[in-house]
Design an enzyme around this catalytic site. Structure first.
Site, short mmCIF file in Angstrom:
data_model
loop_
_atom_site.label_atom_id
_atom_site.label_comp_id
_atom_site.label_asym_id
_atom_site.label_seq_id
_atom_site.Cartn_x
_atom_site.Cartn_y
_atom_site.Cartn_z
CD GLU A 439 18.92 -47.80 -17.01
OE1 GLU A 439 19.62 -48.50 -17.53
OE2 GLU A 439 18.59 -48.03 -16.03
C1 LIG Z 1 20.36 -55.64 -25.80
C2 LIG Z 1 19.39 -55.53 -24.52
C3 LIG Z 1 20.03 -55.32 -23.55
C4 LIG Z 1 19.64 -55.46 -22.02
N1 LIG Z 1 20.51 -55.31 -21.06
C5 LIG Z 1 19.79 -55.49 -19.49
C6 LIG Z 1 20.60 -55.58 -18.43
O1 LIG Z 1 21.56 -55.31 -18.50
N2 LIG Z 1 19.75 -55.85 -17.58
C7 LIG Z 1 18.54 -55.98 -17.22
O2 LIG Z 1 17.88 -56.28 -16.39
N3 LIG Z 1 17.79 -55.73 -18.32
C8 LIG Z 1 18.39 -55.67 -19.59
N4 LIG Z 1 17.42 -55.88 -20.87
C9 LIG Z 1 16.25 -55.85 -20.71
C10 LIG Z 1 15.42 -54.44 -20.90
O3 LIG Z 1 15.40 -53.58 -19.91
C11 LIG Z 1 13.73 -54.65 -20.91
O4 LIG Z 1 13.81 -55.55 -22.35
C12 LIG Z 1 12.96 -53.79 -21.15
O5 LIG Z 1 12.72 -53.37 -19.64
C13 LIG Z 1 11.46 -54.37 -21.54
O6 LIG Z 1 10.96 -55.40 -20.80
P1 LIG Z 1 10.44 -56.38 -21.90
O7 LIG Z 1 11.58 -56.70 -22.88
O8 LIG Z 1 10.14 -57.53 -21.07
O9 LIG Z 1 9.25 -55.98 -22.61
P2 LIG Z 1 7.77 -55.68 -21.87
O10 LIG Z 1 7.98 -55.27 -20.47
O11 LIG Z 1 7.09 -56.98 -22.41
O12 LIG Z 1 7.22 -54.55 -22.89
C14 LIG Z 1 6.54 -54.87 -24.23
C15 LIG Z 1 5.74 -53.59 -24.64
O13 LIG Z 1 4.70 -53.25 -23.49
C16 LIG Z 1 4.95 -51.89 -23.05
N5 LIG Z 1 4.53 -51.85 -21.69
C17 LIG Z 1 4.57 -52.74 -20.83
N6 LIG Z 1 4.20 -52.57 -19.74
C18 LIG Z 1 3.57 -51.09 -19.97
C19 LIG Z 1 2.83 -50.30 -19.00
N7 LIG Z 1 2.68 -50.56 -17.57
N8 LIG Z 1 2.66 -49.17 -19.50
C20 LIG Z 1 2.84 -49.01 -20.75
N9 LIG Z 1 3.37 -49.72 -21.82
C21 LIG Z 1 3.67 -50.83 -21.20
C22 LIG Z 1 6.47 -51.57 -23.38
O14 LIG Z 1 6.67 -50.16 -23.47
C23 LIG Z 1 6.69 -52.24 -24.49
O15 LIG Z 1 6.40 -51.35 -25.69
C24 LIG Z 1 18.13 -55.67 -22.01
C25 LIG Z 1 17.32 -55.75 -23.27
C26 LIG Z 1 18.13 -56.04 -24.30
C27 LIG Z 1 17.26 -56.25 -25.59
#
Ligand SMILES: Cc1cc2nc3c(=O)[nH]c(=O)nc-3n(C[C@H](O)[C@H](O)[C@H](O)COP(=O)(O)OP(=O)(O)OC[C@H]3O[C@@H](n4cnc5c(N)ncnc54)[C@H](O)[C@@H]3O)c2cc1C
Length: 589
Positions: A439
């Site tokens: 989220e």
């Molecule tokens: C158990 C679980 C349930 C989930 N459920 C859903 C769901 O129902 N629907 C759905 O769509 N998604 C879902 N997700 C996905 C989740 O919302 C994402 O994992 C999350 O938004 C982060 O994206 P990412 O994993 O690609 O990390 P990334 O975006 O790759 O981020 C990696 C790191 O970089 C940082 N970062 C990235 N961009 C920036 C920026 N611009 N400024 C500062 N810091 C930054 C982040 O804070 C993080 O620390 C789920 C994930 C998990 C693990």
């Protein structure tokens, strides 16, 4: 074995006193809601303590089964979901014309927390459905709402949110899923989504996917994304379920916690969907429901933190080790209970400060969500909405950070037993961790706070916090009993204003200064905001102490602990914020 008992007394205090509902008797639905508080608290506690909580460990140890695109939830989860639906819980806050009960959000808050405390994995499916209904209510046509909303509101169908793709997480502008228009006005959706919570499960007869995808010739980036509703089973004209839609669950993730919540890989192979809202406006549509969704995820942290704290407290009262520093307190026993040790007391009070402070914040924001929609006066509606905008990133991050820290502190109170699965502390720690990530990660919440909320109309949102705090301090200026709270609060508000000015001016000149201090600023804001909440609770405890001396003495003691031991953290955060971007951006990684 862990135990759980719903914090009913604290909710009675918050609803009957802290929320000052007497000021809002003219708000639609509030009087009816107040009449329902007692039966709702009793019934929600019963379901959570007796049905959901006993399944928490079952879900953790048994986990999910995946076979040929189907997901089987652990033993008892289907029946528990049926009981949840039959109790009418999903319908509470939705409009009556779609089968809801039209009650305010603040009334939903106790049940929401209790579900998360008793069984977080279970709570995810109804929580996501709530978010999906919200998006449909705000953006779908009446025709789509009539098809989907009643069954989603009743809980017969669930809803899921499909944003994330392998190369598009925080940066949704990178998403590739496509939507091609069909001759009949529907769209064919093709692409791959990952991490979709409850994308497939066996608890509901239909699963309504809200999918973000790109239309042909959509602009690049986040301004070219549209939102589609895509049911697992297509719905016939008479409302019965028809053909299976062309999407499938290709697998579920094996993860650290929430073992009973399926995290699905979803493949859409020309799946039929219908546009929700305007073309290319899918992201703003999703984000309009994010405030409530983030409030809900924040409460996940609170819920798990509360359960972890309750178990640590019970254990600490029972565990005999060592003697009090000032001499034995229970000489007849082999040793004193560990609650005599200052460090254990520090941990217990820290956890209590979090759970009771976070609960007050969550229900306060929920009341403002209600006022933003229901208050008869437009100016008050705007004020409430501004406050919710400001508080959303603070609430999401402080409750989920706090939930995880509390689960970790609870484990520490258990000593080695905390690391052993059967005591429950380990599951709370594993389950709590995800809420800081999904989220919108808490780092991204911090960027939202400093980048959008803090700067909005040169501090308009900020004023929605500082003004009531200033008014509270002024109101108690001549009350010597409150000076121990109002004087330090005033000082820490000044530090926060100093940090806001620093980020505002330095961040304007160089955005890395704002980015480097964003998380610390968010934490500092949370500390001061909880300071206000604890000062307010202290004032009420002084007024009400004769009605329940033990409860209010405990409130006052907790408020004093907060002011003495936790609030001063703002000073180091201010130093860290004003250190700026240089130490962070230096070459060296
Ligand atoms: C158990 C679980 C349930 C989930 N459920 C859903 C769901 O129902 N629907 C759905 O769509 N998604 C879902 N997700 C996905 C989740 O919302 C994402 O994992 C999350 O938004 C982060 O994206 P990412 O994993 O690609 O990390 P990334 O975006 O790759 O981020 C990696 C790191 O970089 C940082 N970062 C990235 N961009 C920036 C920026 N611009 N400024 C500062 N810091 C930054 C982040 O804070 C993080 O620390 C789920 C994930 C998990 C693990």
């Amino acid at each position: 074995m862990p135990t759980y008992s719903a914090p009913l007394k604290d909710y009675q205090f918050l609803i009957n006193h802290f929320l000052e509902l007497d000021n809002y008797n003219d708000v639609e639905g509030f009087a009816e809601a107040r009449a329902l508080v007692e039966p709702l608290l009793t019934e929600s506690a019963k379901l959570c303590e007796e049905v959901l909580f006993p399944l928490n460990r079952v879900g953790d140890t048994q986990g999910l089964k995946y076979k040929d695109g189907t997901v089987t939830t652990p033993e008892g989860f289907k029946e528990a979901y049926k009981a949840y639906v039959e109790g009418g819980w999903p319908t509470l806050t939705w409009p009556t014309e779609y089968g809801g009960q039209g009650m305010p959000e603040f009334l939903n808050m106790p049940m929401l927390e209790m579900v998360c405390s008793s069984n977080l994995s279970f709570g995810l499916t109804p929580g996501l459905t709530h978010g999906a209904i919200h998006a449909m209510m705000l953006h779908a046509t009446d025709e789509l709402k009539n098809i989907y909303a009643p069954k989603m509101i009743s809980g017969e169908w669930s809803g899921v949110m499909c944003l994330t793709e392998p190369t598009a997480g925080t940066d949704l502008g990178l998403m590739k899923t496509r939507a091609e228009p069909n001759a009949d006005g529907s769209y064919s959706i093709t692409g791959n989504k990952i991490f979709i919570s409850a994308g497939e499960q066996d608890q509901t007869e239909n699963i309504i996917h809200l999918v973000l995808a790109r239309l042909p010739n959509a602009p690049k980036g986040s301004k070219g994304i549209s939102l589609f509703v895509c049911p697992k089973f297509l719905v016939n004209a008479d409302g019965s379920l028809g053909e299976r839609n062309k999407f499938s669950c290709a697998g579920i993730e094996h993860k650290m916690g929430i073992h009973a919540s399926p995290t699905c890989v979803m493949n859409y192979d020309g799946a039929t969907g219908w546009l929700v809202g305007q073309p290319h406006r899918g992201l703003p549509a999703m984000f309009t429901m994010m405030n409530t969704a983030r409030l809900y995820v924040g409460v996940q942290g609170l819920g798990v933190g509360e359960a972890a704290y309750q178990n640590a407290l019970a254990y600490a009262k029972d565990r005999l080790q060592g003697r009090a520093l000032t001499g034995p307190k229970f000489p007849e026993k082999a040793a004193d209970p560990i609650t005599v040790h200052p460090d254990v007391r520090r941990m217990l009070y820290t956890m209590k400060c979090f759970t009771e402070g976070a609960r007050a914040l969550a229900i306060w924001v929920a009341r403002e969500v209600d006022l933003a929609h229901r208050h008869p006066d437009e100016a008050r509606r705007t004020e409430a909405d501004d406050f919710v905008q400001l508080m959303t990133p603070i609430l999401k991050s402080s409750l989920t950070d706090g939930g995880f820290e509390t689960a970790s502190t609870a484990m520490q109170c258990f000593g080695g037993y905390g690391y052993i699965e059967e005591y429950g502390a380990a599951q709370y720690l594993r389950d709590a961790r995800i809420a800081m990530i999904y989220e919108g990660t808490n780092g991204v919440q911090a960027m939202d706070l400093v980048g959008r909320k803090m700067t909005f109309e040169t501090g308009r949102y900020l004023a929605r916090f500082f003004h009531p705090v200033d008014a509270f301090i002024a109101e108690h200026r001549n009350d010597p009993a409150m000076a121990e709270f109002t004087k330090p609060l005033k000082q820490h508000v000044k530090y926060l204003q100093q940090a806001s000015m620093w980020i505002g001016t330095m961040g304007f000149a160089n955005p890395n200064h704002a980015g480097a201090g964003a998380v610390e600023y968010q934490k500092m804001f949370s500390l001061v905001m909880y300071g206000y909440i604890w000062a307010k609770q202290a004032a009420l405890a002084m007024q009400l102490k004769d009605s329940d001396p033990e409860f209010y003495a405990a409130k006052l003691a907790t408020a004093r602990f907060y002011f003495a031991k936790i609030l001063p953290g703002t000073i180091s955060l201010l130093a860290s914020i004003t250190a700026g971007a240089d130490p962070v951006m230096a070459e060296g990684l």
